[in-house]
Design a protein around this motif. Structure first.
Motif, PDB file in Angstrom:
ATOM      1  N   HIS A  76     -36.869  -8.080  11.274  1.00 25.89           N
ATOM      2  CA  HIS A  76     -36.519  -9.375  11.867  1.00 25.89           C
ATOM      3  C   HIS A  76     -35.190  -9.807  11.291  1.00 25.89           C
ATOM      4  O   HIS A  76     -34.601  -9.074  10.487  1.00 25.89           O
ATOM      5  CB  HIS A  76     -37.627 -10.405  11.634  1.00 25.89           C
ATOM      6  N   HIS A  78     -34.178 -12.734   9.594  1.00 33.49           N
ATOM      7  CA  HIS A  78     -33.951 -13.712   8.532  1.00 33.49           C
ATOM      8  C   HIS A  78     -32.879 -13.181   7.583  1.00 33.49           C
ATOM      9  O   HIS A  78     -32.737 -11.967   7.400  1.00 33.49           O
ATOM     10  CB  HIS A  78     -35.256 -14.001   7.785  1.00 33.49           C
ATOM     11  N   ASP A  80     -32.451 -12.841   4.482  1.00 32.20           N
ATOM     12  CA  ASP A  80     -32.769 -11.906   3.392  1.00 32.20           C
ATOM     13  C   ASP A  80     -32.984 -10.471   3.888  1.00 32.20           C
ATOM     14  O   ASP A  80     -33.095  -9.558   3.076  1.00 32.20           O
ATOM     15  CB  ASP A  80     -33.982 -12.391   2.579  1.00 32.20           C
ATOM     16  N   HIS A  81     -32.992 -10.274   5.212  1.00 30.81           N
ATOM     17  CA  HIS A  81     -33.225  -8.930   5.755  1.00 30.81           C
ATOM     18  C   HIS A  81     -32.002  -8.327   6.454  1.00 30.81           C
ATOM     19  O   HIS A  81     -31.997  -7.148   6.773  1.00 30.81           O
ATOM     20  CB  HIS A  81     -34.429  -8.952   6.709  1.00 30.81           C
ATOM     21  N   HIS A 155     -45.152 -14.272  11.674  1.00 38.03           N
ATOM     22  CA  HIS A 155     -44.379 -14.733  10.514  1.00 38.03           C
ATOM     23  C   HIS A 155     -44.094 -16.215  10.754  1.00 38.03           C
ATOM     24  O   HIS A 155     -43.094 -16.560  11.385  1.00 38.03           O
ATOM     25  CB  HIS A 155     -43.103 -13.888  10.455  1.00 38.03           C
ATOM     26  N   ASP A 173     -42.981  -9.340   6.032  1.00 35.24           N
ATOM     27  CA  ASP A 173     -43.088 -10.803   6.131  1.00 35.24           C
ATOM     28  C   ASP A 173     -44.181 -11.123   7.137  1.00 35.24           C
ATOM     29  O   ASP A 173     -44.006 -10.881   8.325  1.00 35.24           O
ATOM     30  CB  ASP A 173     -41.782 -11.431   6.648  1.00 35.24           C
TER      31      ASP A 173
HETATM   32 ZN   LIG Z   1     -38.636 -13.635   7.131  1.00 35.51          ZN
END
Ligand SMILES: [Zn+2]
Ligand SMILES: [Zn+2]
Ligand SMILES: [Zn+2]
Length: 257
Positions: A76, A78, A80-81, A155, A173
């Motif tokens: 996904h 977000h 942090d990814h 999520h 997540d």
């Molecule tokens: Zn996430």
């Protein structure tokens, strides 16, 4: 085929230690309590597949001596990814005149294209751009003889992906894993699950909830990831069943893909 999974990062979005935090885990001298942002590397037959490119990708790649990548899969979008996309540069230059493929579902690919417009519009004349191309997938993808199968998870209020590949699965997540997805997780040697902390969270799983998933799916071994500073490594492991452990940065596991 034999494959190796390396945990590049086992931490939650803010990482552990967390900036400005004075808690015991953030000040722990145990290297297992240092958690960079969540990502894994899958290697088989000389090929290297990255799942998610975190803001810590550069540090992770140097630590694990990653010399090449053959594909990136996204769970996904977000921050942090995905924020490590620019740091893929040195590894993408080796693909010239081809590009490193980034696999994502349609909405994730659209988001990445928009967020990193300077890469995909390619009218930036100075300095090197990551040589990457987005490839949209809406189901399983075959990469170099191994099948990577998306596993839909909830999520928070969004539906995102984990992946199953051979006898392993990586769900990073999730606040909920739908029944249909649990059915996709039968017969696993290795299952990675989100376990942020003990206290409930609107978009992430807890230790208790992920232990319930382990009991239901019955993998040979389970590893918890996306961990925040509420879970000291040693102390938490001591409370878990023998086949369940907290993941840690640099952990390596062998499995069949
Ligand atoms: Zn996430
Ligand atoms: Zn995350
Ligand atoms: Zn802390």
């Amino acid at each position: 085929m034999k494959a190796t999974l390396t945990v590049l990062g086992s931490g939650t979005s803010m990482g552990v230690p967390t900036i400005g935090c004075d808690c015991a885990v953030c000040h722990s001298s145990d290297p297992h309590d240092r958690r960079t942002r969540p990502s894994v590397l899958i290697e088989y037959q000389g090929k290297s597949i990255l799942i998610d490119s975190t803001p810590d990708f550069r540090e992770q790649a140097i630590r694990e001596q990653i010399h090449h990548l053959d594909a990136v899969l996204y769970t996904h979008t977000h921050a942090d990814h995905i924020l490590g996309i620019d740091d893929l540069r040195p590894l993408t230059f080796r693909h010239k005149p081809n590009k490193l493929p980034l696999y994502a579902r349609q909405e994730a690919a659209d988001f990445i294209r928009n967020m990193f417009r300077y890469i995909f519009d390619a009218d930036y004349k100075f300095g090197g751009l990551p040589q990457v191309e987005l490839r949209v997938i809406d189901g399983p993808v075959e990469l170099f003889g191994a099948r990577f199968e998306p596993v839909t998870v909830i999520h928070g209020e969004t539906e995102i992906w984990g992946f199953r590949f051979g006898t392993a699965a990586y769900l990073t997540d999730h606040s909920e894993v739908p029944d249909q997805s649990l059915d996709q997780l039968q017969g696993l040697d290795i299952l990675f699950l989100d376990a942020l902390r003990y206290k409930p969270h609107p978009t992430h799983s807890t230790v208790e909830n992920s232990l319930r998933i382990v009991e239901r799916v019955k993998p040979k071994r389970a590893f918890f990831t996306h961990i925040c500073h509420d879970l000291p490594h040693e102390e938490t492991n001591a409370t878990l069943p023998a086949n369940v452990r907290l993941a840690y940065d640099g952990m390596k596991l062998e499995f069949e893909i």
